[in-house]
Design an enzyme around this catalytic site. Sequence first.
Site, PDB file in Angstrom:
ATOM      1  N   LEU B 231     -28.932 -57.603  74.060  1.00 41.70           N
ATOM      2  CA  LEU B 231     -27.497 -57.746  74.236  1.00 41.70           C
ATOM      3  C   LEU B 231     -27.167 -58.550  75.492  1.00 41.70           C
ATOM      4  O   LEU B 231     -27.681 -58.281  76.568  1.00 41.70           O
ATOM      5  CB  LEU B 231     -26.876 -56.338  74.340  1.00 41.70           C
ATOM      6  N   ASP B 232     -26.296 -59.530  75.340  1.00 41.86           N
ATOM      7  CA  ASP B 232     -25.828 -60.374  76.457  1.00 41.86           C
ATOM      8  C   ASP B 232     -26.957 -61.151  77.130  1.00 41.86           C
ATOM      9  O   ASP B 232     -26.803 -61.614  78.261  1.00 41.86           O
ATOM     10  CB  ASP B 232     -25.106 -59.524  77.535  1.00 41.86           C
ATOM     11  N   GLU B 233     -28.094 -61.301  76.439  1.00 40.14           N
ATOM     12  CA  GLU B 233     -29.216 -62.010  77.043  1.00 40.14           C
ATOM     13  C   GLU B 233     -29.611 -63.263  76.265  1.00 40.14           C
ATOM     14  O   GLU B 233     -30.549 -63.951  76.633  1.00 40.14           O
ATOM     15  CB  GLU B 233     -30.443 -61.080  77.131  1.00 40.14           C
TER      16      GLU B 233
END
Lengths: 287, 287, 287, 287
Positions: B231-233
């Site tokens: 997530l968000d990476e």
Amino acid sequence: MTDSADIARLIISCPDQPGIVAAVSQTIADLGGNIITLDQYSTDPEGGQFFQRTVFHLPGLAAARPQVERAIQEQLADRFRMEWSLHDTSRPKRVAIFASKTDHCLLDLLWRHRRGELPMDIAMVVSNHPDLAEDVRTFGIPFFHVPATPGTKEEAEAKHLELLEGNVDLVVLARYMQILSPRFLEKVGAPVINIHHSFLPAFIGAGPYQKAKDRGVKLIGATAHYVTEDLDEGPIIEQDVIRVSHADDVAQLTRYGADVERAVLSRAVKWHCEDRVLRHGSTTIVF
Amino acid sequence: MTDSADIARLIISCPDQPGIVAAVSQTIADLGGNIITLDQYSTDPEGGQFFQRTVFHLPGLAAARPQVERAIQEQLADRFRMEWSLHDTSRPKRVAIFASKTDHCLLDLLWRHRRGELPMDIAMVVSNHPDLAEDVRTFGIPFFHVPATPGTKEEAEAKHLELLEGNVDLVVLARYMQILSPRFLEKVGAPVINIHHSFLPAFIGAGPYQKAKDRGVKLIGATAHYVTEDLDEGPIIEQDVIRVSHADDVAQLTRYGADVERAVLSRAVKWHCEDRVLRHGSTTIVF
Amino acid sequence: MTDSADIARLIISCPDQPGIVAAVSQTIADLGGNIITLDQYSTDPEGGQFFQRTVFHLPGLAAARPQVERAIQEQLADRFRMEWSLHDTSRPKRVAIFASKTDHCLLDLLWRHRRGELPMDIAMVVSNHPDLAEDVRTFGIPFFHVPATPGTKEEAEAKHLELLEGNVDLVVLARYMQILSPRFLEKVGAPVINIHHSFLPAFIGAGPYQKAKDRGVKLIGATAHYVTEDLDEGPIIEQDVIRVSHADDVAQLTRYGADVERAVLSRAVKWHCEDRVLRHGSTTIVF
Amino acid sequence: MTDSADIARLIISCPDQPGIVAAVSQTIADLGGNIITLDQYSTDPEGGQFFQRTVFHLPGLAAARPQVERAIQEQLADRFRMEWSLHDTSRPKRVAIFASKTDHCLLDLLWRHRRGELPMDIAMVVSNHPDLAEDVRTFGIPFFHVPATPGTKEEAEAKHLELLEGNVDLVVLARYMQILSPRFLEKVGAPVINIHHSFLPAFIGAGPYQKAKDRGVKLIGATAHYVTEDLDEGPIIEQDVIRVSHADDVAQLTRYGADVERAVLSRAVKWHCEDRVLRHGSTTIVF
């Protein structure tokens, strides 16, 4: 990144037609070169003008240069009616900087040069005032004071040409507050870059910050351009702006403007020295 | 400019070595194609990975496509151990947009699409809320309401896959406020682009504007990225920021942020649909 | 933040002299008001013009308004030779938007208004073309089609005045491609804001993106300004720019420009409706 | 604009309540002062904290100062439970700059100071390396070389405190590559401003440009903040960013970053010296 030895930049311009990219890259490959970057632009794929900047690595470039130039002329230039120039990155451009009394543009260039950001040799700084001599010499750069008064303009320009002749590939006007004569521009034999303290074509001529204040603009800017005989009309290389408000007086606009001026001029000089800026009529292509 | 018929984009990636540009441009020339633009990047000329995007015009592209693909495979891919893809610009990517209740990103995409700025077909809009149905249908785009509650997530994702399967080349999360499961990402068979409402990697997770307010930052931003299981990476495609001050409360930060989000997401989607974005590990090359 | 009920904005302008801030804040305190924000600007502390915007909370504002106005007139305006206006934030400005065929500025205003970002009521949209009628009516806003041909300009403006009279506090020209006559400007009885698609004073008149392309500028911009009888010369409210390159043709400049235009116009309209923009000769103060 | 003699800045902070602006401006008027600018901010009009910066002209300020301070204490501070400070603009802050080997932030401060842009006196430059001694002394500023090795840190800080004690109102860390101990921060008796070479809170700690490259961000930034015991967590004064691309290696990111660092630090120092920056917990108000 890669050592600059054995790296060349080929700049070409010709009427657009199919096969130019292939021909250029094949010629370079045949010579044993390896393309590092390649940028091209066409004003119109049908009937327009084509521009390309090709950076390539070629072992033994210095020795092979005559052969490289012959191949370009015979296999490319003759076939495509090409104007071209070849630049060896191990031979940086020799630059003369002209300044007057304000130091921000000059110091930014000297300092970036010292820290290795600008791929050029600064041959000299020329000024119509002695004020900046010590600052310049601290950087180990020759400083020449050539006074310029209304009555001695011709004499001053003769002195300039004497200093520049054969010694420089570029002249940079770093807030030099004298107008160069058409005769000087014709004789100087090198491109001249100027920084104008407005977002051209707005506020041409003198006193742009006062004009900006009077007009109530919300952004002020600066413009780096090649100098031509038409004052403030030469091809634009780079521009930038900064936000201002009603509360900023002309002195403050001038301070903000100085920050934009030094940034814009330094970028334009860097790009020119990297052969990224191609002139096309009254405009530029910046790769 | 030129009509998009008969224009192809060739995207390649391979270990860097001399001669790639020449080989690609020669292959295209031999096929009768004319290169319009060519961008390339090498992570390291010695031992790095090479990426190139070549746009070329080839009369009769649709009919000649099998022959073009064979030439690329045999003359280029086999020789340079290349991964490649060929895109016919007359066949725009088919896109599904996922949204929830906020409209700014969705409307900006629908509107830019209508005015011809985004080279894609919008196959459908999917939402876990019915609120935006009328807005979407005004644009003549199918809207599907697929409720998502904690208990029905698996069912909802099954419905999503049913809608998407074989119908889309790209999924865009336009402020879709549900986390996609690893299983969904594995099965969807198309890249997924998300807009995150912070300047990643700052303020990952939920509530970034509140976090930004608490931390007292002077700029807020947004990030468009490919969605991965982390997530968000995922690889970042585009980012931008806007200046804020102490006087802006969280509601105002959210409003400013919305302007950045819609601009950043629209740019990222446009670039993806123009095959300008190449993934490289956890980063991207954007030509 | 605070509910807009019982919040007033006092805008003043007078010759600068000591004691104005103290007098204004004392008058407001005596009336039972609490200052929320206060901005002031003097063109010159000695002999200049003073401007102040004061936002204050006063319980029971609507009922107390006559008393407030009397206090301002007697205790402040008479003493300091002040021009002033008092605005009750619970009574948003009534706005007419004029548009032609392009939708980007109009839609951005309608979206932001619907989202609650713009403190105004949109009374009507007026256009010389019918094209945008459906888009506008989707938002529940009245749309009036008033054709404008060279021969019927006077008649069209008479129709405009009929529609506007008594109904609006502001007219916004959202890419309205007709020039308003001096007679109309005199009679309309409300300020008129225009968006010009260049960074004024550069490229005044028609075709600014073509002019920008020809001149080879590296940034293009937009300018929101009050309309006066001098075309493109009215006081500037807001400006912004976007970076472009030699590779952008006029169509692409126009698309980039549209993004700047809508952002600049929406900000200018917002600030005007919040009484942040004070005119001062040919310039503005924006608090 | 106005001569800085006889101009004072009053900075206040107190629980918000009605009447503060009126009381402050009345007190200043009663003392014979004329308010030049006044900025205020409330975290919440009901129960929040109120901050105000008032600049006023008062003839004979130096002589009248005790009387002014008494009036502020008795008429304002006692009544509103105010923290306050009064600054005479004719007495610029005395500043120590700490640097290591890189010169960009240090030189930008020295240049701007010499040009009259920064309202401060530079008392000394302190460095753990001798490299920049000549550059500094060219400006006529004392340079002190205080080596710092892991084993002599305590000794070095004792030397620092000896140099600073009673001599400076502000310490600026211009890319000083040593961490200050909590004991030093406690004893130094002056605020300390640091420039961090990332857009905090992203990429805290060492090597931010390498981290930025690895993460593939599209903008890099810099942050000026007050130093607290929590490394990289102090209140942020100013931040800015610059656009980068996949083609920029870490060395190029570092060069771009240097431009942002020096701009951000110079702005933060200027604002601090103008008493525009008020600390509020872990954030700042910048008027």
